[in-house]
Design an enzyme around this catalytic site. Structure first.
Site, PDB file in Angstrom:
ATOM      1  N   CYS A  77       0.821  -1.219   0.000  1.00 20.24           N
ATOM      2  CA  CYS A  77       0.000   0.000   0.000  1.00 20.24           C
ATOM      3  C   CYS A  77       0.851   1.262   0.000  1.00 20.24           C
ATOM      4  CB  CYS A  77      -0.948  -0.010   1.199  1.00 20.24           C
ATOM      5  SG  CYS A  77      -2.300  -1.186   0.966  1.00 20.24           S
ATOM      6  N   HIS A 139       3.739  -4.457   9.333  1.00 11.07           N
ATOM      7  CA  HIS A 139       2.516  -4.785   8.603  1.00 11.07           C
ATOM      8  C   HIS A 139       1.501  -5.408   9.568  1.00 11.07           C
ATOM      9  CE1 HIS A 139       4.092  -3.912   4.697  1.00 11.07           C
ATOM     10  NE2 HIS A 139       4.834  -4.989   4.563  1.00 11.07           N
ATOM     11  N   SER A 169      -0.754  -5.086  -7.032  1.00  8.60           N
ATOM     12  CA  SER A 169       0.634  -4.891  -6.625  1.00  8.60           C
ATOM     13  C   SER A 169       1.163  -6.137  -5.910  1.00  8.60           C
ATOM     14  CB  SER A 169       0.735  -3.659  -5.708  1.00  8.60           C
ATOM     15  OG  SER A 169       2.073  -3.391  -5.398  1.00  8.60           O
ATOM     16  N   LYS A 297       5.263   0.417 -10.580  1.00  8.43           N
ATOM     17  CA  LYS A 297       4.661   1.470 -11.405  1.00  8.43           C
ATOM     18  C   LYS A 297       4.390   2.730 -10.598  1.00  8.43           C
ATOM     19  CE  LYS A 297       2.280  -0.396 -15.376  1.00  8.43           C
ATOM     20  NZ  LYS A 297       0.952  -0.544 -16.001  1.00  8.43           N
ATOM     21  N   GLY A 298       3.956   2.520  -9.357  1.00 14.62           N
ATOM     22  CA  GLY A 298       3.677   3.663  -8.492  1.00 14.62           C
ATOM     23  C   GLY A 298       2.538   4.530  -9.003  1.00 14.62           C
TER      24      GLY A 298
HETATM   25  P1  PAP Z   1       5.787  -3.519   0.975  1.00 17.92           P
HETATM   26  O1  PAP Z   1       4.505  -3.338   1.722  1.00 17.92           O
HETATM   27  O2  PAP Z   1       6.040  -4.939   0.573  1.00 17.92           O
HETATM   28  O3  PAP Z   1       6.953  -2.890   1.625  1.00 17.92           O
HETATM   29  P2  PAP Z   1       5.094  -1.326  -0.691  1.00 17.92           P
HETATM   30  O4  PAP Z   1       6.201  -0.381  -0.685  1.00 17.92           O
HETATM   31  O5  PAP Z   1       3.900  -1.014   0.107  1.00 17.92           O
HETATM   32  O6  PAP Z   1       5.609  -2.794  -0.429  1.00 17.92           O
HETATM   33  O7  PAP Z   1       4.546  -1.531  -2.162  1.00 17.92           O
HETATM   34  C1  PAP Z   1       5.174  -1.137  -3.296  1.00 17.92           C
HETATM   35  C2  PAP Z   1       4.196  -0.278  -4.043  1.00 17.92           C
HETATM   36  O8  PAP Z   1       4.475   1.088  -3.743  1.00 17.92           O
HETATM   37  C3  PAP Z   1       4.393  -0.460  -5.522  1.00 17.92           C
HETATM   38  O9  PAP Z   1       3.140  -0.194  -6.131  1.00 17.92           O
HETATM   39  P3  PAP Z   1       2.769  -0.780  -7.568  1.00 17.92           P
HETATM   40  O10 PAP Z   1       3.027  -2.243  -7.524  1.00 17.92           O
HETATM   41  O11 PAP Z   1       1.307  -0.463  -7.732  1.00 17.92           O
HETATM   42  O12 PAP Z   1       3.597  -0.065  -8.548  1.00 17.92           O
HETATM   43  C4  PAP Z   1       5.429   0.618  -5.793  1.00 17.92           C
HETATM   44  O13 PAP Z   1       5.535   0.965  -7.148  1.00 17.92           O
HETATM   45  C5  PAP Z   1       4.878   1.749  -4.942  1.00 17.92           C
HETATM   46  N1  PAP Z   1       5.894   2.749  -4.624  1.00 17.92           N
HETATM   47  C6  PAP Z   1       7.160   2.540  -4.164  1.00 17.92           C
HETATM   48  N2  PAP Z   1       7.789   3.703  -4.006  1.00 17.92           N
HETATM   49  C7  PAP Z   1       6.928   4.675  -4.374  1.00 17.92           C
HETATM   50  C8  PAP Z   1       7.015   6.089  -4.435  1.00 17.92           C
HETATM   51  N3  PAP Z   1       8.125   6.724  -4.105  1.00 17.92           N
HETATM   52  N4  PAP Z   1       5.928   6.770  -4.850  1.00 17.92           N
HETATM   53  C9  PAP Z   1       4.788   6.132  -5.188  1.00 17.92           C
HETATM   54  N5  PAP Z   1       4.647   4.792  -5.157  1.00 17.92           N
HETATM   55  C10 PAP Z   1       5.707   4.066  -4.756  1.00 17.92           C
END
Ligand code: PAP
Length: 330
Positions: A77, A139, A169, A297-298
């Site tokens: 998230c 988490h 994601s 993708k973010g």
């Molecule tokens: P985690 O809970 O396993 O640590 P987490 O960082 O929550 O993972 O999830 C990664 C998501 O945050 C990814 O989303 P997506 O799969 O929809 O692309 C990732 O791209 C997104 N993310 C990581 N860094 C950023 C950022 N700086 N800005 C916006 N989104 C980000």
């Protein structure tokens, strides 16, 4: 405050039998997302066995401090982003936004350790060595936080996200980290997630617990959504600074400190750094989590590229029903 880590020894989990493992073997289990990794139910939430073991260990060993800052998220998230933003906000007088800023050479997950995820030895022992105020993450659902954590004065920031994007994601992450159990189609993870069967799921219960706590104790629990950070990141960063008791000064506002924080922590900036493109962690069971997998993708709404309208409607309906009357919606 700063807690830039040195290189720590990284090991995978100990294979020996423990009382923890014995206890886990008595709990309800069902098929999980990965082969040979069932989901185990503990007090209404679902975990992989090793994760649950680490949670139980954390509940025993973690010692909360009143000035801890805890970043709590449902997986996928925006944990990586929240860690970066928070670290940068609270350390802004210590590091300039370029040059030697730790985010430029250190992955967010190394800068802000999890309570319950130990890729190195004994997470609780390591967390004890951190200076106060500690910036730590989890988490874990609110109801499973180690004793004393939620009742202490510590501040908790919770971040969640449109469950459709969280699911996509999570599915993409799963396929990258565990190619042996990769699921080409979304159908199976979709129905498992929609039934509440995902790591740390059900999603809605996880969100609701923190949501209710944020309403009851707004000075201690700040509830955020990924979509809100996306649409007005400076406003959220300003809110974070206020919540931590270190609001931006007039001078900082004039000089655009909030904008600088947002720029440094942006997806484009972090995803492009070498430290976030190479390396990673071996978590055993033939699984490797590369640093880059946290930057996919973010975007908001990527679900539409993977999910049918029918699936989206179904998940929306389920989540709406589960959140009914709470005041929380997606
Ligand atoms: P985690 O809970 O396993 O640590 P987490 O960082 O929550 O993972 O999830 C990664 C998501 O945050 C990814 O989303 P997506 O799969 O929809 O692309 C990732 O791209 C997104 N993310 C990581 N860094 C950023 C950022 N700086 N800005 C916006 N989104 C980000």
């Amino acid at each position: 405050m700063a807690q830039v880590p040195s290189k720590r020894e990284e090991t995978s989990c100990p294979p020996e039998k423990t009382p923890c493992k014995d206890f886990i073997s008595t709990l309800p289990a069902r098929e999980g997302w990965s082969q040979g990794q069932p989901l185990i139910q503990y007090k209404k939430y679902w975990f992989r066995p090793r994760m649950l073991e680490q949670i139980l260990q954390a509940q025993d060993a973690f010692k909360p401090r009143a000035d801890d800052i805890l970043l709590a998220t449902f997986p996928k998230c925006g944990t990586t982003w929240l860690k970066a933003l928070t670290f940068t906000v609270i350390n802004r007088s210590r590091y300039s936004f370029s040059g030697d800023h730790p985010l430029l050479t250190c992955h967010s997950h190394r800068l802000v350790p999890f309570i319950e995820i130990a890729h190195h030895r004994a997470a609780a022992d390591f967390l004890e060595t951190l200076p106060s105020p500690r910036l730590i993450a989890t988490h874990m659902p609110m109801s499973l936080l180690p004793p004393g954590t939620s009742s202490s004065a510590c501040r908790i920031v919770y971040l969640c996200r449109d469950p459709k994007d969280a699911l996509v994601s999570m599915w993409k992450f799963h396929n990258s980290v565990d190619p042996g159990s990769a699921m080409d189609q979304l159908d199976k993870p979709f129905s498992m997630f929609a039934d509440g069967f995902s790591m740390y799921g059900p999603f809605w219960d996880h969100c609701l617990e923190y949501w209710r706590e944020s309403l009851a104790r707004p000075n201690n629990v700040l509830f955020l959504k990924y979509e809100d950070i996306k649409s007005d990141p400076v406003q959220v960063v300003t809110k974070l600074a206020e919540f931590f008791g270190v609001p931006f000064t007039e001078e900082e506002e004039k000089s655009g400190v909030g904008e600088e924080v947002v720029r440094l922590c942006s997806f484009e900036m972090l995803a492009g750094l070498q430290v976030n493109q190479v390396g990673g962690v071996d978590i055993g069971h033939k699984k490797y989590i590369s640093n880059s997998v946290f930057f996919r993708k973010g975007e908001v709404g990527d679900w539409a590229n993977h999910m049918s309208e029918e699936m989206a409607e179904k998940l929306d309906c389920i989540v709406q029903e589960k959140l009914k009357g709470s005041g929380l919606s997606f």
